[in-house]
Scaffold this motif. Structure first.
Motif, short mmCIF file in Angstrom:
data_model
loop_
_atom_site.label_atom_id
_atom_site.label_comp_id
_atom_site.label_asym_id
_atom_site.label_seq_id
_atom_site.Cartn_x
_atom_site.Cartn_y
_atom_site.Cartn_z
N ASP A 637 0.84 -1.20 0.00
CA ASP A 637 0.00 0.00 0.00
C ASP A 637 0.87 1.24 0.00
O ASP A 637 1.94 1.29 0.63
N ARG A 669 -0.69 8.37 -10.66
CA ARG A 669 -2.02 8.93 -10.50
C ARG A 669 -1.89 10.35 -9.96
O ARG A 669 -1.04 10.62 -9.09
N ILE A 681 -3.57 4.07 -1.13
CA ILE A 681 -3.81 3.51 -2.46
C ILE A 681 -3.07 2.18 -2.54
O ILE A 681 -1.88 2.10 -2.20
N THR A 684 -1.68 -2.22 -6.67
CA THR A 684 -2.34 -2.79 -7.84
C THR A 684 -3.33 -1.82 -8.47
O THR A 684 -3.63 -1.91 -9.66
N GLU A 685 -3.85 -0.86 -7.68
CA GLU A 685 -4.72 0.17 -8.25
C GLU A 685 -3.94 1.04 -9.24
O GLU A 685 -4.47 1.46 -10.26
#
Length: 810
Positions: A637, A669, A681, A684-685
């Motif tokens: 994470d 992002r 986050i 893998t996102e």
């Protein structure tokens, strides 16, 4: 012989700082100063100052090998050349059992180094002032109320009967320099007729953002007090102002530490009484009622910083210029809290004024530590209550004073010896001292003792703790989460190795086994291990090497990895504590500065130079921060922190590298970070598909050896912070690299742009004569890191890896 000062308070204050002489005598050799016949044998003395300081100045004292100073009387003498008339002699601190004589008459006896005394006198114009500091050593054998427990840490046990510091009385913790002498200023004060007296200022902020200011001042009836656009008349010696919407004071990590002048219009004079700030402090107990955290002006604040020792163990200074370099280093390390522990000594009002300006909150403990104190002794208790009242009154205007605590490890000491709570939880800390704080500083938080609050007072999962699971108890790094730490007022103590330049000059001996080296390594009295053993445990854990063998075969590499590893542990632990979902609301490291040059607890060495660990701590404390957490089969994470009171437009990038150079997978992002927020986050996102970032599933050989996260300012494109994860351990990611260096000059000075062809671990920058903005950091390929260089002339130096590998010069 006097320094005249005209501060904001109206009485004329003349510091008696010059012309003093001092000498040591056998205990009781002179009953009074009239017995002294040979003052010419005395040596010059510093006031404020200590016996050790005066002796050191003439070569009669060695702080590295201190001689006892409590086995003799110390006499200070001054020929006072002041105008005749009524005056007040103010003694702000006499350590410890002292008698004061004026013209042969004894005018004061004090048994507390923490009390300030005002003595009304009539000066004749050619006066002789003398102070005798009686030998404390023989008095420490005095019998008092029976102690129900005896700590090993502080010696001798008789110290508990006297109001004096334990600095210098903790073998293995600090040099045994005894505090003796007039360690705080001595002044002559004259109050002119019909002139305003000294003012006491107190300020607070209510829940609606309205400021409330109270000023007490004598001899100023009808004058006008003003602050931040509001005014009120002095009536019956006080003025009360209400300031709707006043600009608040914030700790530096969360806003601006705004201060406001408080002024007095009296007759035709415009007098500045002082400065203050408005803030509201609340305790956050968490939903389960077991936690401890602070809310400042309604906003939860993650408190981070270090435990203060002293600006100098010999002189115990209390001046602004002595404090400034240390506290400015704390501020530049993104700290927002300094703790003055119960084993130290009270600092002067100047300490708090600097903390006010720098936005550093102060956790202030009363000078009570480990002992079973004689609270039933009425004289002892009266001195303690008076010292607490004086401390709170002289800091009444300071918003930085945030927490007042009833001492250090009194509860813990008794509990660890098997005594029940009914023994160590006393009226002294639970009621008496709490009531004093409510009376004198109701705007501050009260904590009965540090630590306290759990099933055991030292349990980390409730209240405040001294956390050494990671550290002295040599638990794995995962213990920082498993222990469910709520608030650690001290933590993460290691024998931090200084830069080589400090060792070459002040400790040029072989590390670890030379007795001169070992003498500088902190340890607990009676323990079979020291804090170098603790550091070596994590050296083996993180780098998968044998410290003993490395020390023999590659001593330079051993020292460099020792410098790096404590910073790695601290960065990793604070990343755990600052992540979203953590139970931790604050942690302070032990300690801020060393007392002698060497591998001590301090983040800064005794010469004032940053240790390598300081840079790691500064990164761990960043206000805009990115962190990586290994959640096992849940993956890795990212946690992004914004402590600021405004939104931040940022971009996060994540890339996994093979051989420290080849991108295997990446993602990015754009984020808008809300004020005072922590966002999470999953890796893998960002990648858009499954990838075994943590190498938890282990389907086949590992595809990467380091994961790099970057936080980038979306407006400027500059890197704000970075974080790293090592799925195979740090040793697997260590390899040789090629550096590219570019020296850049601008109106602001020089900077060094450093880039590398592959991941570089623990990059060291050595620029003689210059301070660097970052050091001992990791560097990934693909983006140069700019290092600011502060110094005179054109810099030259080198960049290298641990052990002197991969050297590039500029």
């Amino acid at each position: 012989m006097t320094n005249h000062a005209a501060p904001s308070a109206q009485p004329t204050i003349c510091r008696l700082s010059e012309g003093w002489v001092m000498e040591l005598t056998a205990p009781g050799a002179f009953a009074s100063p009239s017995d002294i016949t040979a003052v010419e044998d005395f040596i010059p003395a510093f006031v404020p100052g200590t016996v050790a300081q005066a002796l050191e100045a003439v070569g009669r004292f060695d702080r590295a090998h201190p001689m006892p100073l409590d086995d003799r009387d110390a006499w200070y003498v001054l020929r006072l050349d002041e105008e005749p008339g009524d005056a007040v002699l103010r003694f702000e601190g006499l350590a410890t059992v002292a008698e004061v004589w004026l013209n042969g008459d004894r005018v004061l006896v004090s048994q507390s180094m923490y009390l300030s005394h005002d003595v009304a006198v009539h000066l004749q114009g050619d006066d002789r002032l003398a102070i005798c500091f009686r030998a404390l050593g023989p008095l420490l054998n005095k019998k008092g109320p029976r102690a129900r427990w005896r700590p090993q840490m502080i010696t001798p046990p008789g110290v508990r009967l006297f109001r004096t510091t334990t600095l210098g009385r903790m073998p293995g913790w600090c040099p045994e320099v005894h505090a003796v002498g007039p360690w705080r200023p001595i002044s002559v004060i004259r109050q002119a007729k019909d002139q305003p007296g000294e003012a006491r200022i107190s300020a607070r902020l209510d829940g609606q953002g309205c400021g409330h200011l109270a000023v007490r001042i004598d001899h100023a009836e009808g004058a006008t007090v003003s602050c931040a656009g509001a005014s009120a008349k002095v009536v019956n010696g006080s003025a009360v102002l209400v300031l709707p919407g006043v600009e608040a004071w914030w700790p530096r990590t969360h806003g601006k530490p705004v201060l406001h002048d408080v002024t007095l219009e009296w007759q035709d004079q415009h007098i500045v009484l002082g400065r203050t700030g408005f803030r509201q402090i609340e305790v956050d107990r968490d939903a389960d009622g077991q936690g401890f955290g602070l809310k400042v002006n309604g906003v939860p604040v993650f408190c981070r910083g270090a435990v203060w020792t002293t600006a100098d163990i010999v002189s115990l200074p209390g001046g602004r210029e002595e404090y400034r370099p240390w506290l400015e280093k704390a501020a530049s390390a993104n700290m927002n809290m300094i703790r003055i522990g119960g084993t130290m000594a009270y600092e002067s009002a100047e300490f708090f004024k600097l903390c006010d300006e720098l936005g550093l909150m102060v956790w202030q403990e009363l000078m009570l530590a480990n002992f079973d104190y004689p609270a039933s002794d009425e004289t002892w208790l009266a001195d303690l209550k008076q010292e607490v009242a004086q401390l709170l009154d002289r800091t009444s205007a300071s918003p930085s004073l945030t927490v007042v605590c009833g001492g250090s490890e009194v509860y813990q000491q008794a509990a660890m010896l098997g005594l029940p709570e009914s023994v160590y939880k006393s009226d002294l800390t639970e009621t008496t001292l709490h009531e004093l704080v409510r009376e004198h500083r109701p705007d501050c938080v009260w904590v009965p003792n540090s630590p306290c609050g759990g099933a055991m007072p030292f349990s980390p999962n409730s209240g405040v703790t001294h956390y050494y699971g990671v550290g002295a108890y040599m638990r794995p790094l995962e213990d920082a989460r498993r222990a469910n730490v709520r608030f650690a007022t001290e933590s993460l103590a290691f024998a931090h190795v200084p830069e080589q330049r400090t060792l070459d000059k002040h400790l040029p001996v072989a590390p670890v086994h030379d007795p001169r080296w070992k003498a500088r390594v902190p340890r607990d009295r009676g323990a079979s291990w020291d804090f170098e053993d603790v550091r070596d445990f994590y050296l083996k854990l993180l780098y998968d090497i044998e410290p003993e063998r490395l020390r023999r075969e590659h001593p330079g590499l051993y020292l460099d990895l020792s410098r790096a590893v404590t910073g790695e542990v601290i960065e990793t632990t604070f990343a755990e504590w600052r992540r979203a979902g953590s139970s931790c609301r604050g942690a302070l490291t032990w300690t801020f500065q060393d007392l002698l040059p060497g591998p001590g607890w301090g983040l800064i060495d005794a010469t004032g130079r940053h240790k390598p660990v300081w840079h790691a701590l500064r990164r761990a404390f960043r206000r805009l921060q990115v962190m990586l957490a290994d959640e096992g089969t849940n993956g890795v994470d990212l946690h992004v922190v914004n402590d600021f009171g405004a939104t931040a437009e940022v971009t996060v990038e994540l890339v996994c590298l093979r051989d420290g150079a080849v991108p295997v997978v990446s993602g990015r992002r754009d984020l808008t970070l809300e004020p005072h927020s922590v966002s999470t986050i999953a890796a893998t996102e960002l990648f858009g598909a499954f990838f075994d970032t943590a190498y938890a599933f282990r389907f086949g050989p590992p595809s990467h050896d380091v994961t790099v996260a970057r936080l980038i300012d979306r407006v400027s494109g500059g890197e704000i912070a970075s974080a790293y994860h090592f799925p195979l351990g740090r040793s697997a990611a260590r390899r040789d690299v090629t550096f590219t260096l570019e020296l850049v000059e601008s109106d602001q000075g020089f900077a060094l742009d450093v880039s590398t062809d592959r991941f570089a671990q623990n990059v060291q920058i050595d620029v003689p004569g210059f301070e660097v903005s970052d050091n001992w950091f990791h560097l990934a390929p693909g983006r140069a890191q700019r290092i600011l260089l502060s110094g005179d002339g054109k810099p030259s130096g080198e960049v290298r890896l641990a052990g002197g590998r991969c050297v590039s010069r500029f």
